[in-house]
Design a protein around this motif. Sequence first.
Motif, short mmCIF file in Angstrom:
data_model
loop_
_atom_site.label_atom_id
_atom_site.label_comp_id
_atom_site.label_asym_id
_atom_site.label_seq_id
_atom_site.Cartn_x
_atom_site.Cartn_y
_atom_site.Cartn_z
N ASP A 1 4.10 20.43 92.91
CA ASP A 1 5.19 19.45 92.73
C ASP A 1 5.21 18.45 93.86
OD1 ASP A 1 7.94 19.63 90.77
OD2 ASP A 1 7.94 18.19 92.43
N TYR B 1 18.68 24.50 80.26
CA TYR B 1 17.94 25.61 80.89
C TYR B 1 17.60 26.69 79.87
CZ TYR B 1 19.72 23.82 85.36
OH TYR B 1 20.03 23.06 86.45
N TYR C 1 14.89 19.07 88.38
CA TYR C 1 16.30 18.71 88.38
C TYR C 1 17.23 19.90 88.61
CZ TYR C 1 18.68 14.60 88.94
OH TYR C 1 19.32 13.58 89.58
C1 FAD Z 1 23.67 15.47 85.32
C2 FAD Z 1 22.94 16.57 84.58
C3 FAD Z 1 23.57 17.76 84.34
C4 FAD Z 1 22.90 18.78 83.65
N1 FAD Z 1 23.55 19.95 83.47
C5 FAD Z 1 22.95 20.96 82.82
C6 FAD Z 1 23.63 22.18 82.62
O1 FAD Z 1 24.78 22.34 83.04
N2 FAD Z 1 23.00 23.17 81.95
C7 FAD Z 1 21.74 23.01 81.46
O2 FAD Z 1 21.23 23.96 80.84
N3 FAD Z 1 21.04 21.86 81.64
C8 FAD Z 1 21.63 20.84 82.31
N4 FAD Z 1 20.97 19.66 82.51
C9 FAD Z 1 19.61 19.53 81.96
C10 FAD Z 1 18.58 20.20 82.85
O3 FAD Z 1 18.84 19.91 84.21
C11 FAD Z 1 17.20 19.68 82.48
O4 FAD Z 1 17.01 19.80 81.08
C12 FAD Z 1 16.09 20.46 83.18
O5 FAD Z 1 16.36 20.56 84.57
C13 FAD Z 1 14.74 19.79 82.93
O6 FAD Z 1 13.74 20.60 83.47
P1 FAD Z 1 12.20 20.27 83.34
O7 FAD Z 1 11.48 21.40 83.99
O8 FAD Z 1 11.83 20.02 81.94
O9 FAD Z 1 11.94 18.89 84.06
P2 FAD Z 1 12.20 18.31 85.54
O10 FAD Z 1 13.35 18.97 86.19
O11 FAD Z 1 12.22 16.83 85.41
O12 FAD Z 1 10.89 18.74 86.33
C14 FAD Z 1 9.70 17.99 86.34
C15 FAD Z 1 9.05 18.19 87.68
O13 FAD Z 1 7.74 17.62 87.65
C16 FAD Z 1 7.51 17.01 88.90
N5 FAD Z 1 6.46 15.99 88.73
C17 FAD Z 1 6.45 14.95 87.84
N6 FAD Z 1 5.34 14.25 87.98
C18 FAD Z 1 4.61 14.83 88.97
C19 FAD Z 1 3.35 14.57 89.56
N7 FAD Z 1 2.59 13.55 89.17
N8 FAD Z 1 2.92 15.36 90.55
C20 FAD Z 1 3.68 16.42 90.96
N9 FAD Z 1 4.86 16.72 90.44
C21 FAD Z 1 5.32 15.94 89.45
C22 FAD Z 1 8.85 16.42 89.31
O14 FAD Z 1 8.90 16.20 90.70
C23 FAD Z 1 9.80 17.51 88.83
O15 FAD Z 1 10.04 18.45 89.84
C24 FAD Z 1 21.58 18.62 83.20
C25 FAD Z 1 20.92 17.40 83.46
C26 FAD Z 1 21.60 16.39 84.14
C27 FAD Z 1 20.88 15.11 84.42
#
Ligand code: FAD
Length: 501
Positions: free
Chosen positions: A36, A485, A44
Amino acid sequence: MERHWDAICVGAGITSLAFGAQLVHRYPNVRLLVIDKHTVPGGYATMFRRPKADAIFDCSLHKLSGMGERGNLFRILSDLGLTKELDLHRSEEYFEANFHDRVFKLSNSIEQFQVDLLREFPAQSQALKEFFEELAVHGRNGYYQFQMMQGNYEVDFAELRFAHRHLKNLTVEDALRQRFNDPDLRRIIAATGIYVGGFSSDLGYLYFLHVLYATLTQGNAYVKGSSQRLSDLLAQRIENAGGKVLLGTNVHRVISDNQDSVNGVVTSKGNFYANRVYINASPHYAMSQLFDEHPGLTLVRMKLAKLQPSRSTTTLYLTTDLPPEQLGVESAESMIFSENLDWEPPSQSDDSCEMLAEQAFWNESTMELTNYHLLDPSGGSILCANVLDDIGHWPHRKSELYKEKKHRAQLALLERLYQAKPQLCGHVKYVELSSPRTYERFTNNTDGAGYGAMVGTDLSGHIFHHGFPISGVHFLSAWVAGPSYEAAFGYAEMKVNQWAA
Ligand SMILES: Cc1cc2nc3c(=O)[nH]c(=O)nc-3n(C[C@H](O)[C@H](O)[C@H](O)COP(=O)(O)OP(=O)(O)OC[C@H]3O[C@@H](n4cnc5c(N)ncnc54)[C@H](O)[C@@H]3O)c2cc1C
């Protein structure tokens, strides 16, 4: 550091960590590298510190659905042996509803929630009864979709056919208008859409029933110590099994040797090799930045064009000089509804009138307020207010226009907060705002959505990755799973089940 691995994950977001922790639990000999660009794991699902304000702020809300005995997420976390280590807070309230002329609390238990709504909206009793019957059947079937796909949940096909014929093509707005004639009741029920980044005109009703079912009937909980605690525990599991979570490292490109199978990744710390690569970054970013040209990718990009991002968020983080409960914020979560009943969210492609968009997003849409002090008093007197927003209305960071817009957003949201909770006036010590551009900066989600994909009435974009032309490449994120999540863990589990195939 070792250059050859069994599998590599691009990104250490919650979906990737959930996948990795389940993979090494099931196959302890698998050697997994998770990379990462952040300096902390979680994507996030993380937090940030402001030492001068003595504050730690959670980025996403960290409300975990499916945390009851029969919940999908509770089952997965129990299998991993994590439920004891996670210090959970379980709230008695779903949320407090704030209208300009009345305030009332809604229970976290589905039975009491219905009683609460009946008390407030007695004229809607028959419609409410029918709605909750619909939720119990179709919300439940949607909730167990991953289990159904794996043959672990027996669905009644007549119900499924009915849902696909009569409910799938409705938006939440259409469906709620057909069922209820009280606009305040419609706004209360639709408010749950903020947890997945959608207004009632955006979200597909069938999917929405599943979200409501998950949060209201399957038990929800908050993690004490922020979602970072969950991310750290998962990362630790991967490392304890001989894997590595490599932070502060940007992945520039995916390597495919003869173009048809994956070979590894090029990063800011050199090349790493594996014949399975799981992409956790936003697929729009990944498809535009991480792959060399390949004839088969044109079709993938065409399918991806149909995958619409969720709305993004503008968030106000603040600290108060007294515990928020003493300042009128009595509930863990409050939904603050505007006076304007006729407001409409701008369409995601409409950037024609910026001022109107600001008005709609900041002043008129539902605002969600979390009292973090109630969830975990040791974290300090922290509040966080969210409204849905759109990156299309935000200029690029570092420009003067951006700074001015941030300032306007902060003033508008604070004013709304003071109107709804006047006792906060004079007690706010520190304020800061994050915009959809912040999400872009920290996640590489080029569409600025912190949630992932929008689940509307057309699901065709969600399978953009099926038949991906470079073998060994998998997509793994809330963008393919549907936000939250719980969905991330469920999708990750399904991917682990496919490991040996
Ligand atoms: C304000 C807010 C409140 C929320 N509240 C909730 C909640 O209460 N309950 C719930 O279940 N969900 C909640 N969500 C939704 C939840 O946070 C997201 O759906 C989830 O965190 C997304 O996870 P992910 O692993 O898909 O992506 P991300 O968290 O976007 O992870 C992607 C990762 O890839 C990395 N990355 C990208 N490109 C590269 C690269 N080229 N090289 C290295 N690393 C890279 C990024 O740095 C990041 O760490 C909320 C979202 C928001 C915005």
